[in-house]
Structures are given as structure tokens and as C-alpha cells.
Scaffold this active site. Structure first.
Site, PDB file in Angstrom:
ATOM      1  N   ASP A 245       4.680  -4.440   6.317  1.00 23.38           N
ATOM      2  CA  ASP A 245       5.247  -5.695   6.825  1.00 23.38           C
ATOM      3  C   ASP A 245       5.350  -6.773   5.750  1.00 23.38           C
ATOM      4  OD1 ASP A 245       2.491  -5.833   6.822  1.00 23.38           O
ATOM      5  OD2 ASP A 245       2.377  -7.169   8.552  1.00 23.38           O
TER       6      ASP A 245
ATOM      7  N   ARG B 290      -6.046  -0.867   8.902  1.00 22.29           N
ATOM      8  CA  ARG B 290      -5.988  -2.343   8.917  1.00 22.29           C
ATOM      9  C   ARG B 290      -6.270  -2.860  10.326  1.00 22.29           C
ATOM     10  NH1 ARG B 290      -1.447  -5.249   5.536  1.00 22.29           N
ATOM     11  NH2 ARG B 290      -0.123  -4.279   7.093  1.00 22.29           N
TER      12      ARG B 290
ATOM     13  N   GLY C 139       0.835  -1.207   0.000  1.00 26.11           N
ATOM     14  CA  GLY C 139       0.000   0.000   0.000  1.00 26.11           C
ATOM     15  C   GLY C 139       0.867   1.253   0.000  1.00 26.11           C
TER      16      GLY C 139
ATOM     17  N   ASP D 282      -0.925   3.184   8.198  1.00 26.55           N
ATOM     18  CA  ASP D 282      -1.580   2.474   9.301  1.00 26.55           C
ATOM     19  C   ASP D 282      -0.843   2.574  10.643  1.00 26.55           C
ATOM     20  OD1 ASP D 282      -3.465   1.612   7.428  1.00 26.55           O
ATOM     21  OD2 ASP D 282      -2.259  -0.127   6.889  1.00 26.55           O
TER      22      ASP D 282
ATOM     23  N   THR E  75       3.657   3.313   5.528  1.00 26.10           N
ATOM     24  CA  THR E  75       2.246   2.919   5.541  1.00 26.10           C
ATOM     25  C   THR E  75       1.484   3.928   6.393  1.00 26.10           C
ATOM     26  OG1 THR E  75       0.664   1.360   6.508  1.00 26.10           O
ATOM     27  CG2 THR E  75       2.893   1.216   7.337  1.00 26.10           C
TER      28      THR E  75
ATOM     29  N   ARG F 144       1.347  -5.165  -5.773  1.00 23.12           N
ATOM     30  CA  ARG F 144       1.356  -6.381  -4.960  1.00 23.12           C
ATOM     31  C   ARG F 144       1.656  -7.521  -5.931  1.00 23.12           C
ATOM     32  NH1 ARG F 144      -2.546  -3.496  -1.446  1.00 23.12           N
ATOM     33  NH2 ARG F 144      -1.431  -3.388   0.521  1.00 23.12           N
TER      34      ARG F 144
ATOM     35  N   ASP G 151       1.274   0.558  11.790  1.00 25.88           N
ATOM     36  CA  ASP G 151       1.116  -0.766  12.403  1.00 25.88           C
ATOM     37  C   ASP G 151       2.406  -1.579  12.420  1.00 25.88           C
ATOM     38  OD1 ASP G 151       1.278  -1.096   9.672  1.00 25.88           O
ATOM     39  OD2 ASP G 151      -0.363  -2.538   9.523  1.00 25.88           O
TER      40      ASP G 151
HETATM   41  P1  ADP Z   1       2.550  -4.199   2.690  1.00 28.69           P
HETATM   42  O1  ADP Z   1       4.004  -4.180   2.409  1.00 28.69           O
HETATM   43  O2  ADP Z   1       1.909  -2.852   2.576  1.00 28.69           O
HETATM   44  O3  ADP Z   1       2.238  -4.934   3.980  1.00 28.69           O
HETATM   45  P2  ADP Z   1       1.658  -6.565   1.193  1.00 28.69           P
HETATM   46  O4  ADP Z   1       1.414  -7.387   2.401  1.00 28.69           O
HETATM   47  O5  ADP Z   1       0.684  -6.643   0.085  1.00 28.69           O
HETATM   48  O6  ADP Z   1       1.826  -5.010   1.518  1.00 28.69           O
HETATM   49  O7  ADP Z   1       3.081  -6.993   0.620  1.00 28.69           O
HETATM   50  C1  ADP Z   1       3.631  -6.386  -0.529  1.00 28.69           C
HETATM   51  C2  ADP Z   1       4.325  -7.417  -1.380  1.00 28.69           C
HETATM   52  O8  ADP Z   1       5.435  -7.977  -0.665  1.00 28.69           O
HETATM   53  C3  ADP Z   1       3.484  -8.615  -1.779  1.00 28.69           C
HETATM   54  O9  ADP Z   1       2.656  -8.374  -2.878  1.00 28.69           O
HETATM   55  C4  ADP Z   1       4.564  -9.634  -2.120  1.00 28.69           C
HETATM   56  O10 ADP Z   1       5.091  -9.429  -3.419  1.00 28.69           O
HETATM   57  C5  ADP Z   1       5.645  -9.314  -1.096  1.00 28.69           C
HETATM   58  N1  ADP Z   1       5.528 -10.238   0.036  1.00 28.69           N
HETATM   59  C6  ADP Z   1       4.608 -10.236   1.033  1.00 28.69           C
HETATM   60  N2  ADP Z   1       4.755 -11.273   1.864  1.00 28.69           N
HETATM   61  C7  ADP Z   1       5.806 -11.992   1.379  1.00 28.69           C
HETATM   62  C8  ADP Z   1       6.477 -13.214   1.767  1.00 28.69           C
HETATM   63  N3  ADP Z   1       6.095 -13.895   2.848  1.00 28.69           N
HETATM   64  N4  ADP Z   1       7.509 -13.633   1.013  1.00 28.69           N
HETATM   65  C9  ADP Z   1       7.902 -12.951  -0.067  1.00 28.69           C
HETATM   66  N5  ADP Z   1       7.319 -11.817  -0.497  1.00 28.69           N
HETATM   67  C10 ADP Z   1       6.299 -11.337   0.203  1.00 28.69           C
END
Ligand code: ADP
Length: 319
Positions: free
Chosen positions: A103, A171, A11, A127, A125, A72, A129
Site C-alpha cells: 500500500d 503486519r 517489502g 501479508d 506482499t 524504502r 493486507d
Molecule cells: P509497502 O509498499 O510494502 O507498503 P512502504 O510502506 O515502505 O512499503 O512503501 C514503499 C515506498 O513507497 C516508501 O519507501 C516510499 O518511497 C513510497 N511511499 C510510501 N508512502 C508514500 C506516500 N504517501 N507518498 C509518496 N511515496 C510514498
């Protein structure tokens, strides 16, 4: 280390551009070459990578969103996806990567670090968080956007003597709801970190009505549930004319506040320093106005906490 990369992922949040600017300028200041990776990990796998110069980040410190775009990518979560990303890092000779995101993005950064490509996470972010930092980049701007909106809703709420439920983002974290509720003098604040006491909310509304209050504002964090459902429950329990506003994505946009620009500049620059010191798999943060860094995965195991003293205060001030 001679070449580094920077990407934004997950995000977006206001201030990400200021962080990109800080990374690029600080890297060039230290005679590093710096590459911008477009569209997060998706763009990394596809080789959507361009060299950044001093001028590439001119005139962006005040802009919301991210000039590198964000995405994503499910594919990057797989071993195959990560190998594709590594092929591109090798092709461009990128030895270290700065990941600005939340995260999920940090979990991706950890995977690359384990495969020998040092990554540093910068918390971006709205959030707020992420454990290990008092503030994330974008939180303060989103907070101020919410406050602007609530001030406007308050005008119309007074004219019509209505109860307003305002659903804000965050979130699973209640920070945006708690801070905006305290800043706006909300009657009740509902956050995921505190079990919701529906009866207490209703009693407070009724007490306010009895002493002739013209309106009531209730802030609900999205992590608690749907504002629309909550509004219906209130109407059923009180017969009060109730309206619901879901603020939605306006909270993610806008020019970053002064606080977020400064925070982003400090954290972005600190991330470059860590790579130059040979560190890997770290997350930068700010605690008690001091720049800190933590293990990027260990820190995510810590529970997110909100400031319960602020929650208590908000209750005391809205009797
Ligand atoms: P944010 O970083 O805002 O929490 P997301 O949770 O959507 O957003 O994570 C962003 C991107 O990071 C995901 O689309 C994916 O490509 C990568 N990612 C998330 N979790 C993992 C993981 N466990 N292993 C590898 N890449 C990950």
C-alpha cells in the site's frame, strides 16, 4: 504509449520476479519498450534504470526475491524527490509505470499518476493486507513456508510435551496466522481483527492437557503483539512448559508456489493491458478468480477483512 517502466518497492515477496517477467514479456509482445527500475523509488530518483529484453527475465519465474531489488525511500515522499523521479522518467522517455509492492508503494504511484505519469499497482506482499484483491502475490508461498515450519515444530513439540507459541508475519492483517492456523490444526489463533480472549486460550490449553494432549500450538499474528510476551503470559497462567518461535524473515523468501507464479503472471500482464487501454492510477487484483482493477487510492480506504467463517471453523475444529 511506447515506453513503460517497472519497479518493485517496499517489502519484497516471492512471486515478484514472476510478475516482473510477465510485465516485460507482455510489454514486448505488444511492441512496447520496457525499462527496469532498480531499487524502487530510490532508484527511480537516481536514474538506476536499464532497458529490459526478453532474455532479461529468463530463468527468474522460479526465484524468490526481486531481480530489480527493492527499497524504502523517505526522499521520494517529498515533492523534491518526486520531481527528481519525474526528471528521470522524462530522460528515459518512460510514459507509464508499473509498481509492484504494497500500500505504501501504491501511495507513491498515486502521486506520480496525479503529476501526469500513469501508474498501475500490482499487489506484491506476503501479508495479504491489500483491499480489492482476494490474494496478494507472495501470500500463498509464505503460508506454505509457515506450514512447513509448524510441521517441524510439531514433531519436537510432541516429543517434549510442550506448548508452542508461533509468531507469524502479516503486519496488521491476520491472514497468514488464520490460514496457517487452520491448515495446521492450531489450538488457538490470535489475529488483530478479533479481540483476543486470553482466558479462552488458557481454558483450551487446560482442556487439552486433561484429555492427554501431547502438545499445543498457538499461532499469533505479529499484529497482535509479541510472541515472547504472550508465551510468558501463558507460562505464568498455566505452568506449562512453553516455547516461542518467531518465524521472521524466512517467511519472505523461497521459490514462489505454483499459485503465486500464476497469480503474478496474470496480474503483471493485466497491468500492461491497463496501461495500453490508457488507464492510470489503478490497482489490479483478483476476486473470485476474475481479474479486476480498482482506483489505487480509493480501494485503500476500504477496511481489510479476514474470513471470519474460517476463524469460527478453526475454533470448532480445535475444541
Ligand atoms: P509497502 O509498499 O510494502 O507498503 P512502504 O510502506 O515502505 O512499503 O512503501 C514503499 C515506498 O513507497 C516508501 O519507501 C516510499 O518511497 C513510497 N511511499 C510510501 N508512502 C508514500 C506516500 N504517501 N507518498 C509518496 N511515496 C510514498
Amino acid at each position: 504509449m511506447k515506453r513503460i517502466g517497472v519497479l518493485t518497492s517496499g517489502g519484497d515477496s516471492p512471486g515478484m520476479n514472476a510478475a516482473i517477467r510477465a510485465v516485460v514479456r507482455k510489454a514486448i509482445y505488444h511492441d512496447l519498450e520496457v525499462f527496469g527500475v532498480y531499487n524502487g523509488y530510490q532508484g527511480l530518483m537516481e536514474g538506476n534504470i536499464k532497458k529490459m529484453e526478453l532474455g532479461s527475465v529468463g530463468d527468474i519465474i522460479q526465484r524468490g526475491g526481486t531481480i530489480l531489488y527493492s527499497a524504502r525511500s523517505e526522499a521520494f515522499k517529498t515533492e523534491e524527490g518526486q520531481q527528481k523521479a519525474i526528471e528521470q522518467l522524462n530522460k528515459f522517455g518512460i510514459e507509464g509505470l508499473i509498481v509492484i509492492g504494497g500500500d505504501g508503494s501504491f501511495r507513491g504511484a498515486e502521486k506520480l499518476t496525479k503529476k501526469g505519469y500513469p501508474c498501475i499497482g500490482v499487489p506484491g506482499t506476503i501479508d495479504n493486507d491489500i483491499p480489492g484483491t482476494d490474494f496478494t502475490i507472495g501470500f500463498d508461498t509464505a503460508l506454505n513456508t509457515i506450514i512447513d515450519s509448524i510441521d517441524k515444530i510439531r514433531d519436537t513439540a510432541t516429543s517434549h510435551e510442550r506448548t508452542y507459541v508461533i509468531e507469524v508475519m502479516g503486519r496488521n492483517a491476520g491472514d497468514l496466522a488464520l490460514w496457517s492456523g487452520l491448515a495446521d490444526g492450531a489450538e488457538s489463533i490470535l489475529i488483530p481483527e478479533q479481540p483476543d480472549d486470553f482466558e479462552a486460550v488458557i481454558q483450551k490449553l487446560k482442556r487439552g492437557q486433561e484429555r492427554g494432549k501431547k502438545h499445543s500450538i498457538i499461532i499469533l499474528a505479529e499484529g497482535v503483539g509479541s510472541g515472547v510476551d504472550f508465551g510468558k503470559k501463558i507460562e505464568e497462567a498455566t505452568d506449562m512448559d512453553t516455547r516461542v518461535t518467531v518465524l521472521g524473515h524466512t517467511q519472505r523468501g523461497g521459490s514462489p508456489s505454483g499459485f503465486d507464479r500464476v497469480l503474478a503472471s496474470r496480474l503483471g500482464a493485466k497491468a500492461v493491458d491497463l496501461l495500453l487501454e490508457g488507464k492510470a492510477g489503478r490497482m489490479v487484483g483478483i476476486q473470485n478468480n476474475k481479474l479486476v482493477d480498482h482506483d489505487i487510492i480509493e480501494i485503500l480506504k476500504e477496511p481489510h477483512t479476514v474470513n471470519m467463517e474460517m476463524y469460527k471453523l478453526s475454533n470448532e475444529l480445535s475444541i
